[in-house]
Design an enzyme around this catalytic site. Structure first.
Site, PDB file in Angstrom:
ATOM      1  N   THR A  19       0.812  -1.220   0.000  1.00 29.30           N
ATOM      2  CA  THR A  19       0.000   0.000   0.000  1.00 29.30           C
ATOM      3  C   THR A  19       0.845   1.268   0.000  1.00 29.30           C
ATOM      4  O   THR A  19       0.472   2.270  -0.602  1.00 29.30           O
ATOM      5  CB  THR A  19      -0.926  -0.009   1.248  1.00 29.30           C
ATOM      6  OG1 THR A  19      -1.800  -1.131   1.115  1.00 29.30           O
ATOM      7  CG2 THR A  19      -1.739   1.248   1.360  1.00 29.30           C
ATOM      8  N   ASP A  84       0.953  -6.620  -4.550  1.00 29.55           N
ATOM      9  CA  ASP A  84       0.152  -6.550  -3.339  1.00 29.55           C
ATOM     10  C   ASP A  84       0.658  -7.752  -2.555  1.00 29.55           C
ATOM     11  O   ASP A  84       0.732  -8.865  -3.098  1.00 29.55           O
ATOM     12  CB  ASP A  84      -1.338  -6.715  -3.673  1.00 29.55           C
ATOM     13  CG  ASP A  84      -2.207  -6.578  -2.442  1.00 29.55           C
ATOM     14  OD1 ASP A  84      -1.947  -7.300  -1.458  1.00 29.55           O
ATOM     15  OD2 ASP A  84      -3.127  -5.756  -2.449  1.00 29.55           O
ATOM     16  N   SER A  85       1.032  -7.584  -1.309  1.00 31.11           N
ATOM     17  CA  SER A  85       1.735  -8.680  -0.629  1.00 31.11           C
ATOM     18  C   SER A  85       0.876  -9.926  -0.461  1.00 31.11           C
ATOM     19  O   SER A  85       1.396 -10.996  -0.145  1.00 31.11           O
ATOM     20  CB  SER A  85       2.284  -8.220   0.721  1.00 31.11           C
ATOM     21  OG  SER A  85       1.250  -8.127   1.666  1.00 31.11           O
ATOM     22  N   SER A  86      -0.426  -9.802  -0.707  1.00 22.95           N
ATOM     23  CA  SER A  86      -1.285 -11.001  -0.646  1.00 22.95           C
ATOM     24  C   SER A  86      -0.863 -12.014  -1.707  1.00 22.95           C
ATOM     25  O   SER A  86      -1.221 -13.184  -1.622  1.00 22.95           O
ATOM     26  CB  SER A  86      -2.745 -10.629  -0.905  1.00 22.95           C
ATOM     27  OG  SER A  86      -3.054  -9.463  -0.221  1.00 22.95           O
ATOM     28  N   THR A 116       1.596  -4.860   3.958  1.00 22.39           N
ATOM     29  CA  THR A 116       1.433  -5.278   5.354  1.00 22.39           C
ATOM     30  C   THR A 116       0.712  -6.629   5.496  1.00 22.39           C
ATOM     31  O   THR A 116       0.885  -7.300   6.511  1.00 22.39           O
ATOM     32  CB  THR A 116       0.625  -4.227   6.150  1.00 22.39           C
ATOM     33  OG1 THR A 116      -0.642  -4.069   5.513  1.00 22.39           O
ATOM     34  CG2 THR A 116       1.352  -2.912   6.214  1.00 22.39           C
ATOM     35  N   ASP A 117      -0.088  -7.000   4.480  1.00 21.07           N
ATOM     36  CA  ASP A 117      -0.927  -8.187   4.654  1.00 21.07           C
ATOM     37  C   ASP A 117      -0.118  -9.440   4.994  1.00 21.07           C
ATOM     38  O   ASP A 117      -0.538 -10.246   5.823  1.00 21.07           O
ATOM     39  CB  ASP A 117      -1.759  -8.450   3.382  1.00 21.07           C
ATOM     40  CG  ASP A 117      -2.908  -7.451   3.265  1.00 21.07           C
ATOM     41  OD1 ASP A 117      -3.203  -6.764   4.270  1.00 21.07           O
ATOM     42  OD2 ASP A 117      -3.503  -7.351   2.176  1.00 21.07           O
TER      43      ASP A 117
END
Ligand code: ASN
Length: 559
Positions: A19, A84-86, A116-117
């Site tokens: 993010t 996106d870290s997902s 952060t995920d």
């Protein structure tokens, strides 16, 4: 832990996405390129005048002075693609570790900018993949993009850069909301608040306020001058299973499972489930018990918890599930360990990831062999006497390598032994393993980056010992790692080759050949091995020598 000295501290900031650098596209946030360009426009992240005066390149920024005599200069390495870290997995985290390894000598510290995920998973994995860290690695990110007016990204990134730039904390850490945590102790607890992470079972390593308060006794100490080791062989076939009331007695077909149990490590005592757990443990499935409570540890307080332990499940004490999964992946990925050896490793605190209960802080039990027991006992005895311990470690490491005892070698590493140290006669563990043809130990030692061409008191290298022992597998491993016979070792080789040819010792000749020796070298009387074999009528040897002297390939087919 020390305050970093020197007028310039160079950092590498690896930007992986998240993010912090995201942009809105059609109403949703997606990873955004060009973070360095954004930072360049923000005076808190870049002192253009100083950068120009120093002639810094485009991707390299410099913070305004935080102290009068020190500058933090950082290069932003933007990954391709950004995530996106997902979407991130062990593969990407190992790549980050490899990036750190590639640039390890160039920089004083490292910042990893990450979503952060899955940041708690990332920090946990990196803590196991990166062994013998001597430099600070800090992960950070944000809940709100850095270019938004009200955001947490600026504070987090600046804090991470300052912590990595100004302190030597030889650990994988995570910086968020003015707190520096040990990376493998955190978990994400809030998807909206700026305080997204907590470290439920270990206080922060540092807290930033008017002063920076460092929890010095918690910070891990760098181990000697050991080289950084990157363990890329992480096992992917591991999973996480959360117990719930009434769970059926079926386990996923995997190599390792972290089981999130109730309360202090309890589970249903229903016989079918316990039977299934026992059967799985017998099949070799490793199950690590972690509580699904945010805080607290797995204990042996309840019969329902003891039933879990009785079914062969290993206690993860107060580890987070993220750390437990990473540890399982690391331990299962270590080559050449037995099932008992893996369990030993899992029960040990390897990177500060868990707090063992008092009285449980153990030297390894290493109960599987006499040598292992000896190692454990001697190390326990000398715990207070560092000098005695340091004197014993090289000899023990050689004995373990000689016996091919990977568990004992691993235990010695965990206890701080440098596996490249020499014993009383100048032999290293690699000499000992090579001499006995212990291919597993040789592989492990080479993976740890021990020097391949050290000579003992008699000038002998591990390669020559493997040649003398006719250990073709080990010779191949050493050659692949760059080992060469020295001119001194080759001095008398001609005579030795003639002797082998006279005795029709094909195995001995092959060993020399595989080690890269020129089999045409003359002996003391000027005759070559081929002439000697012909004179003796050793036809098989003649054919072999004629074949290899036609042009000696490096590796013998079938060896
Ligand atoms: N989905 C984002 C990520 O993990 C969340 C964040 O970074 N705050 O990449």
């Amino acid at each position: 832990m020390a305050r970093a000295l020197g007028p310039e501290r160079r950092l590498l900031a690896v930007y992986t996405g998240g993010t912090i650098g995201m942009r809105s596209e059609q109403g949703v946030l997606v990873p955004g390129r060009g973070l360095a360009a954004v930072l360049r426009t923000l005076p808190m992240f870049h002192d253009e005048e100083h950068a120009r005066a120093c002639g810094l390149p485009e991707d390299t920024l410099v913070l305004p002075p935080a102290s009068p005599d020190q500058r933090v200069i950082y290069t932003v390495l933007e990954c391709q693609p950004l995530f996106d870290s997902s979407d991130m997995t062990i593969t990407e985290w190992v790549q980050i570790a490899q990036t750190i390894e590639r640039h390890y000598e160039q920089y004083h510290g490292f910042v990893v900018i990450h979503g952060t995920d899955t940041m708690a998973f990332a920090a946990s994995v990196l803590s196991f993949v990166l062994e013998n860290l001597q430099k600070t690695v800090v992960l950070t990110g944000a809940q709100v993009p850095i270019h938004a007016l009200w955001n947490d990204g600026r504070e987090n990134l600046l804090g991470a850069l300052l912590m990595a730039g100004q302190y030597v904390i030889p650990e994988v850490c995570l910086f968020f909301q003015n707190q520096l945590f040990r990376g493998n102790r955190v978990t994400k607890v809030d998807s909206r608040r700026f305080a997204a992470f907590c470290s439920p079972n270990l206080p922060p390593l540092a807290v930033v306020g008017t002063d920076v308060l460092i929890n010095r006794e918690l910070v891990r100490k760098a181990r000697g001058k050991d080289r950084l080791v990157v363990h890329s062989s992480m096992e992917r076939d591991v999973g996480l299973l959360r117990l719930y009331p009434g769970i059926p007695a079926a386990l996923p077909p995997m190599k390792g499972v972290v089981m999130e149990t109730f309360g202090s490590g309890n589970g249903p005592t229903q016989p079918e489930l316990l039977g299934e757990l026992q059967a799985a443990a017998r099949r070799g499935l490793i199950i690590l018990n972690c509580t699904h409570c945010l805080q607290g540890a797995v204990t042996s307080d309840y019969a329902a918890g003891m039933a879990m332990a009785g079914a062969g499940i290993i206690s993860g004490f107060d580890m987070t599930s993220e750390a437990a999964l990473a540890k399982l992946s690391y331990v299962l990925g270590q080559p050449g360990l037995s099932l008992d050896g893996r369990k030993e490793l899992l029960a040990r605190d390897l990177r500060g990831e868990m707090t063992l209960p008092t009285g449980h802080e153990r030297r390894p039990s290493l109960s599987c062999s006499t040598l292992g027991r000896g190692v454990a006992q001697l190390l326990a005895l000398s715990q207070e006497a560092d000098a005695v311990r340091d004197a014993l470690l090289p000899g023990l490491a050689c004995a373990a390598a000689h016996a091919g005892n990977l568990e004992a070698l691993q235990a010695l590493v965990e206890l701080g032994s440098d596996l490249s140290l020499e014993n009383f006669n100048g032999q290293t563990p690699l000499h000992a393993a090579a001499r006995r043809g212990q291919a597993g130990a040789v592989t492990m030692l080479l993976q740890r980056g021990v020097p391949v061409d050290t000579r003992d008191e008699d000038g002998l290298s591990p390669l020559l010992l493997a040649v003398k022992g006719r250990h073709w597998g080990v010779i191949g491993l050493l050659r692949a790692a760059g080992a060469c016979l020295s001119p001194r070792e080759l001095e008398d080789a001609g005579t030795e080759l003639c002797r082998l040819a006279a005795r029709a010792d094909l195995e001995g000749l092959r060993s020399w050949w595989q080690a890269g020796a020129d089999l045409g070298r003359p002996g003391y009387d000027g005759r070559s091995a081929l002439l000697v074999a012909e004179a003796a009528g050793n036809l098989e040897v003649v054919t072999f020598l004629q074949h290899v002297q036609g042009g000696a390939p490096e590796v013998l087919p079938g060896v």
